[in-house]
Design a protein around this motif. Structure first.
Motif, mmCIF file in Angstrom:
data_model
loop_
_atom_site.group_PDB
_atom_site.id
_atom_site.type_symbol
_atom_site.label_atom_id
_atom_site.label_comp_id
_atom_site.label_asym_id
_atom_site.label_seq_id
_atom_site.Cartn_x
_atom_site.Cartn_y
_atom_site.Cartn_z
ATOM 1 N N LYS A 90 36.584 4.670 26.171
ATOM 2 C CA LYS A 90 36.227 4.241 24.809
ATOM 3 C C LYS A 90 37.465 3.921 23.975
ATOM 4 C CE LYS A 90 31.950 5.329 25.791
ATOM 5 N NZ LYS A 90 32.097 6.299 26.868
ATOM 6 N N ALA A 91 38.613 3.812 24.637
ATOM 7 C CA ALA A 91 39.859 3.567 23.903
ATOM 8 C C ALA A 91 39.889 2.191 23.248
ATOM 9 C CB ALA A 91 41.058 3.725 24.844
ATOM 10 N N PHE A 92 38.998 1.276 23.645
ATOM 11 C CA PHE A 92 38.951 -0.053 23.041
ATOM 12 C C PHE A 92 38.527 0.016 21.574
ATOM 13 C CE2 PHE A 92 34.617 0.766 24.299
ATOM 14 C CZ PHE A 92 33.880 0.251 23.249
ATOM 15 N N ALA A 93 37.746 1.025 21.222
ATOM 16 C CA ALA A 93 37.095 1.071 19.906
ATOM 17 C C ALA A 93 38.108 1.260 18.783
ATOM 18 C CB ALA A 93 36.057 2.191 19.875
ATOM 19 N N LYS A 94 37.894 0.534 17.707
ATOM 20 C CA LYS A 94 38.732 0.656 16.518
ATOM 21 C C LYS A 94 37.943 1.174 15.318
ATOM 22 C CE LYS A 94 42.401 -1.003 18.529
ATOM 23 N NZ LYS A 94 41.825 -0.964 19.896
ATOM 24 N N GLU A 95 36.622 0.957 15.329
ATOM 25 C CA GLU A 95 35.787 1.321 14.192
ATOM 26 C C GLU A 95 34.516 2.014 14.687
ATOM 27 O OE1 GLU A 95 35.437 0.629 9.754
ATOM 28 O OE2 GLU A 95 37.049 0.459 11.217
ATOM 29 N N VAL A 96 34.013 2.941 13.874
ATOM 30 C CA VAL A 96 32.780 3.663 14.178
ATOM 31 C C VAL A 96 31.766 3.386 13.079
ATOM 32 C CG1 VAL A 96 31.746 5.921 14.645
ATOM 33 C CG2 VAL A 96 34.149 5.516 15.217
ATOM 34 N N TYR A 97 30.513 3.145 13.491
ATOM 35 C CA TYR A 97 29.419 2.960 12.542
ATOM 36 C C TYR A 97 28.309 3.936 12.929
ATOM 37 C CZ TYR A 97 31.930 -1.401 11.788
ATOM 38 O OH TYR A 97 32.911 -2.324 11.534
ATOM 39 N N VAL A 98 27.975 4.851 12.044
ATOM 40 C CA VAL A 98 26.973 5.880 12.319
ATOM 41 C C VAL A 98 25.755 5.639 11.439
ATOM 42 C CG1 VAL A 98 26.439 8.339 12.272
ATOM 43 C CG2 VAL A 98 28.717 7.575 12.965
ATOM 44 N N VAL A 99 24.592 5.431 12.081
ATOM 45 C CA VAL A 99 23.336 5.250 11.364
ATOM 46 C C VAL A 99 22.592 6.576 11.402
ATOM 47 C CG1 VAL A 99 21.213 3.920 11.175
ATOM 48 C CG2 VAL A 99 23.265 2.858 12.142
ATOM 49 N N SER A 100 22.400 7.195 10.261
ATOM 50 C CA SER A 100 21.738 8.500 10.183
ATOM 51 C C SER A 100 20.756 8.506 9.023
ATOM 52 C CB SER A 100 22.771 9.619 10.017
ATOM 53 O OG SER A 100 23.554 9.418 8.855
ATOM 54 N N GLY A 101 20.009 9.605 8.891
ATOM 55 C CA GLY A 101 19.063 9.717 7.792
ATOM 56 C C GLY A 101 19.783 9.912 6.463
ATOM 57 N N TYR A 102 19.253 9.299 5.423
ATOM 58 C CA TYR A 102 19.877 9.419 4.102
ATOM 59 C C TYR A 102 19.830 10.868 3.635
ATOM 60 C CZ TYR A 102 20.927 8.495 -0.801
ATOM 61 O OH TYR A 102 21.500 8.490 -2.057
ATOM 62 N N GLY A 104 20.896 13.411 5.117
ATOM 63 C CA GLY A 104 20.634 14.334 6.222
ATOM 64 C C GLY A 104 19.209 14.399 6.710
ATOM 65 N N GLY A 105 18.286 13.629 6.116
ATOM 66 C CA GLY A 105 16.888 13.703 6.526
ATOM 67 C C GLY A 105 16.385 12.420 7.154
ATOM 68 N N TRP A 106 15.086 12.365 7.424
ATOM 69 C CA TRP A 106 14.335 11.187 7.840
ATOM 70 C C TRP A 106 14.519 10.784 9.300
ATOM 71 C CZ3 TRP A 106 10.887 10.587 4.328
ATOM 72 C CH2 TRP A 106 11.186 10.748 2.976
ATOM 73 N N LEU A 107 15.726 10.794 9.835
ATOM 74 C CA LEU A 107 15.937 10.269 11.178
ATOM 75 C C LEU A 107 16.005 11.404 12.191
ATOM 76 C CD1 LEU A 107 18.040 7.230 12.107
ATOM 77 C CD2 LEU A 107 18.352 9.287 13.467
ATOM 78 N N ASP A 108 15.113 11.359 13.201
ATOM 79 C CA ASP A 108 15.106 12.369 14.247
ATOM 80 C C ASP A 108 15.604 11.765 15.557
ATOM 81 O OD1 ASP A 108 13.002 10.794 15.123
ATOM 82 O OD2 ASP A 108 11.442 12.230 14.597
ATOM 83 N N THR A 109 15.562 12.553 16.645
ATOM 84 C CA THR A 109 16.111 12.083 17.918
ATOM 85 C C THR A 109 15.305 10.915 18.485
ATOM 86 O OG1 THR A 109 14.863 13.838 19.039
ATOM 87 C CG2 THR A 109 17.175 14.277 18.514
ATOM 88 N N THR A 110 13.994 10.893 18.257
ATOM 89 C CA THR A 110 13.179 9.764 18.725
ATOM 90 C C THR A 110 13.593 8.480 18.018
ATOM 91 O OG1 THR A 110 11.276 11.172 19.235
ATOM 92 C CG2 THR A 110 10.837 8.834 18.898
ATOM 93 N N ALA A 111 13.802 8.561 16.709
ATOM 94 C CA ALA A 111 14.239 7.392 15.950
ATOM 95 C C ALA A 111 15.621 6.928 16.408
ATOM 96 C CB ALA A 111 14.257 7.713 14.458
ATOM 97 N N ALA A 112 16.518 7.875 16.709
ATOM 98 C CA ALA A 112 17.859 7.516 17.178
ATOM 99 C C ALA A 112 17.782 6.774 18.509
ATOM 100 C CB ALA A 112 18.719 8.767 17.308
#
Length: 310
Positions: A90-102, A104-112
């Motif tokens: 994964k050394a190619f990566a320069k940026e990270v984008y994390v999509v999570s629940g606003y 801390g809520g709303w998004l569970d493992t099924t949604a991920a």
């Protein structure tokens, strides 16, 4: 004031970008007033400074540079990103984008999982970057009402990712597409004959491993080219950006019965014999099914067995 008429706007969403640490290039938290998701964008180097307790939440995430992206999902994004930070592949990566629940809520493992699957499909169809894969994203069997709700997450997440600067799913720059089209060519030496079922042993200290997601493969340079050893895994899927020769090489391996199923694994097969490729570059392309080059063959991280005291 707006430079364009907004009379026909379908959705009056307002994206908010918060920089809790200040500066421009650091952490950005992106959210809008109609969604239940947020996107956190930050340089890969900031992973080491993450608070593991605050980041122990389900999420879909993208590791990216301008040419390659890895789209993953997890029930604990802090721990998973820490694993990736130590992973040479994964050394190619320069940026990270994390999509999570606003908040801390709303998004569970099924949604991920659903976001990972849909974002991967969107990225592959867009053809803007090469998509690195370990295990293929899961296709979830969900009731129609649940799928409809998650499709709204996909729509909102895609918009937030674009606003956060991610150009893996969408881009206004045609240059990204031209780069992928150019990647379909191969070097003349890569088109040479492939020898299936060679009998050879790697010289001491010459063995290399393939750094590509979770794929396990070993090989070594030889006088005739590059040998991929028996027991190495071959990813079944072939990325759209891979040159046509990858498919023809795969056909040769299948006809020679050089590939066997791996019990309990659906997205990979195993080489049952050693194969000598014309070069390390074409060996990496055929094994991964992606447009990668010879620098993916690296010294093994664990060249010797790990001994555990009894």
């Amino acid at each position: 004031m707006t430079l364009f008429s907004s009379d026909n706007s379908v959705q009056a969403a307002c994206t908010n970008v918060h920089r809790p640490m200040g500066g421009i290039e650091g952490l950005r938290e992106v959210h809008d007033d109609v969604g239940r998701l947020s996107v956190s964008a930050f340089p890969v180097a900031m992973i080491k400074d993450m608070s593991m307790s605050r980041a122990a939440v389900p999420a879909c995430y993208i590791l990216a540079d301008h040419a390659t992206a890895y789209i993953g999902e997890t029930g604990n994004v802090g721990r998973r990103l820490s694993d990736h930070y130590r992973d040479q592949s994964k050394a190619f990566a320069k940026e990270v984008y994390v999509v999570s629940g606003y908040q801390g809520g709303w998004l569970d493992t099924t949604a991920a999982l659903y976001l990972q699957y849909r974002f991967t499909k969107i990225a592959e169809q867009a053809g803007l970057v090469d998509i690195m894969k370990g295990v293929n994203p899961q296709v979830l069997e969900l009731p129609s009402h649940r799928r409809a709700a998650l499709d709204i997450f996909v729509e909102h997440g895609e918009r937030l990712l674009f606003d956060a600067g991610c150009r893996v799913l969408r881009s206004n720059f045609a240059g990204q597409r031209r780069a992928v089209a150019k990647a379909e060519t191969v070097e003349p030496e890569d088109t040479g004959p492939m020898q299936i079922g060679v009998v050879t042993t790697p010289p001491v200290g010459s063995e290399l491993e393939l750094a590509y997601g979770d794929l396990w493969a070993r090989g070594f340079p030889a006088a005739e080219g590059f040998v991929v050893m028996a027991g190495s895994e071959v990813r079944k899927a072939v990325n759209p950006s891979a040159p046509p020769i990858v498919a023809s090489r795969r056909d040769e391996l299948t006809e020679a019965e050089a590939l066997v199923p791996i019990p309990g694994v659906q997205d990979r097969e195993r080489l049952c014999v050693a194969v000598c490729f014309p070069s390390a570059a074409i060996a990496a392309k055929v094994v991964t099914g992606a447009h990668v080059d010879s620098n993916k063959w690296q010294a093994p991280r664990y060249p010797r067995p790990i001994l555990i005291a009894g």
